[in-house]
Design a protein around this motif. Structure first.
Motif, PDB file in Angstrom:
ATOM      1  N   LEU A   9       0.826  -1.212   0.000  1.00  0.00           N
ATOM      2  CA  LEU A   9       0.000   0.000   0.000  1.00  0.00           C
ATOM      3  C   LEU A   9       0.858   1.259   0.000  1.00  0.00           C
ATOM      4  O   LEU A   9       0.571   2.214  -0.731  1.00  0.00           O
ATOM      5  CB  LEU A   9      -0.938   0.025   1.204  1.00  0.00           C
ATOM      6  CG  LEU A   9      -2.136  -0.906   1.167  1.00  0.00           C
ATOM      7  CD1 LEU A   9      -2.944  -0.772   2.449  1.00  0.00           C
ATOM      8  CD2 LEU A   9      -3.014  -0.634  -0.051  1.00  0.00           C
ATOM      9  N   ARG A  10       1.931   1.251   0.771  1.00  0.00           N
ATOM     10  CA  ARG A  10       2.810   2.426   0.832  1.00  0.00           C
ATOM     11  C   ARG A  10       3.523   2.656  -0.491  1.00  0.00           C
ATOM     12  O   ARG A  10       3.636   3.787  -0.955  1.00  0.00           O
ATOM     13  CB  ARG A  10       3.831   2.287   1.956  1.00  0.00           C
ATOM     14  CG  ARG A  10       3.230   2.530   3.311  1.00  0.00           C
ATOM     15  CD  ARG A  10       4.290   2.524   4.371  1.00  0.00           C
ATOM     16  NE  ARG A  10       3.662   2.767   5.655  1.00  0.00           N
ATOM     17  CZ  ARG A  10       4.212   3.486   6.605  1.00  0.00           C
ATOM     18  NH1 ARG A  10       5.402   4.002   6.431  1.00  0.00           N
ATOM     19  NH2 ARG A  10       3.584   3.665   7.739  1.00  0.00           N
ATOM     20  N   VAL A  11       4.013   1.572  -1.089  1.00  0.00           N
ATOM     21  CA  VAL A  11       4.687   1.704  -2.385  1.00  0.00           C
ATOM     22  C   VAL A  11       3.688   2.167  -3.441  1.00  0.00           C
ATOM     23  O   VAL A  11       4.005   3.042  -4.258  1.00  0.00           O
ATOM     24  CB  VAL A  11       5.369   0.377  -2.797  1.00  0.00           C
ATOM     25  CG1 VAL A  11       5.894   0.452  -4.220  1.00  0.00           C
ATOM     26  CG2 VAL A  11       6.498   0.036  -1.824  1.00  0.00           C
ATOM     27  N   LEU A  12       2.497   1.615  -3.431  1.00  0.00           N
ATOM     28  CA  LEU A  12       1.448   2.014  -4.365  1.00  0.00           C
ATOM     29  C   LEU A  12       1.138   3.500  -4.211  1.00  0.00           C
ATOM     30  O   LEU A  12       1.074   4.247  -5.196  1.00  0.00           O
ATOM     31  CB  LEU A  12       0.194   1.170  -4.111  1.00  0.00           C
ATOM     32  CG  LEU A  12      -1.007   1.394  -4.999  1.00  0.00           C
ATOM     33  CD1 LEU A  12      -0.705   0.992  -6.433  1.00  0.00           C
ATOM     34  CD2 LEU A  12      -2.192   0.594  -4.476  1.00  0.00           C
ATOM     35  N   ASP A  13       0.984   3.940  -2.988  1.00  0.00           N
ATOM     36  CA  ASP A  13       0.689   5.340  -2.711  1.00  0.00           C
ATOM     37  C   ASP A  13       1.809   6.245  -3.211  1.00  0.00           C
ATOM     38  O   ASP A  13       1.568   7.272  -3.846  1.00  0.00           O
ATOM     39  CB  ASP A  13       0.478   5.541  -1.207  1.00  0.00           C
ATOM     40  CG  ASP A  13      -0.168   6.868  -0.904  1.00  0.00           C
ATOM     41  OD1 ASP A  13      -1.410   6.938  -0.941  1.00  0.00           O
ATOM     42  OD2 ASP A  13       0.564   7.846  -0.647  1.00  0.00           O
TER      43      ASP A  13
END
Length: 86
Positions: A8-12
């Motif tokens: 989720l953090r990388v996607l964000d």
């Protein structure tokens, strides 16, 4: 932090979602639903995931279904991590 939270953090970060990614769940649609996820962003996302997790995706593993939802993207990352750990 577990793999899902890291995805989720990388996607964000890769899509410049400014924190919106933290509200996504496994069923959140990606490709075709997020205007930020265009063909260039897919490449940036792949690159960031590979760099963050220290993995390399095989070309045959990268297809539209992988980017259908957050859950399917997370499953691909987990699969690659499992391959690298054996």
């Amino acid at each position: 932090m577990n793999v899902y939270e890291q995805v989720l953090r990388v996607l964000d970060s890769a899509l410049n979602l400014q924190g919106r990614g933290a509200t996504f769940d496994a069923a959140t649609p990606l490709l075709g639903a997020l205007p930020e996820l265009d063909s260039m962003a897919v490449l940036a996302l792949i690159t960031e995931l590979e760099s963050h997790f220290g993995i390399t995706f095989n070309d045959e593993d990268l297809h539209a279904e992988v980017f259908a939802t957050v859950g399917s993207l997370n499953a691909l990352v987990q699969q690659q991590l499992d391959r690298h750990s054996t």
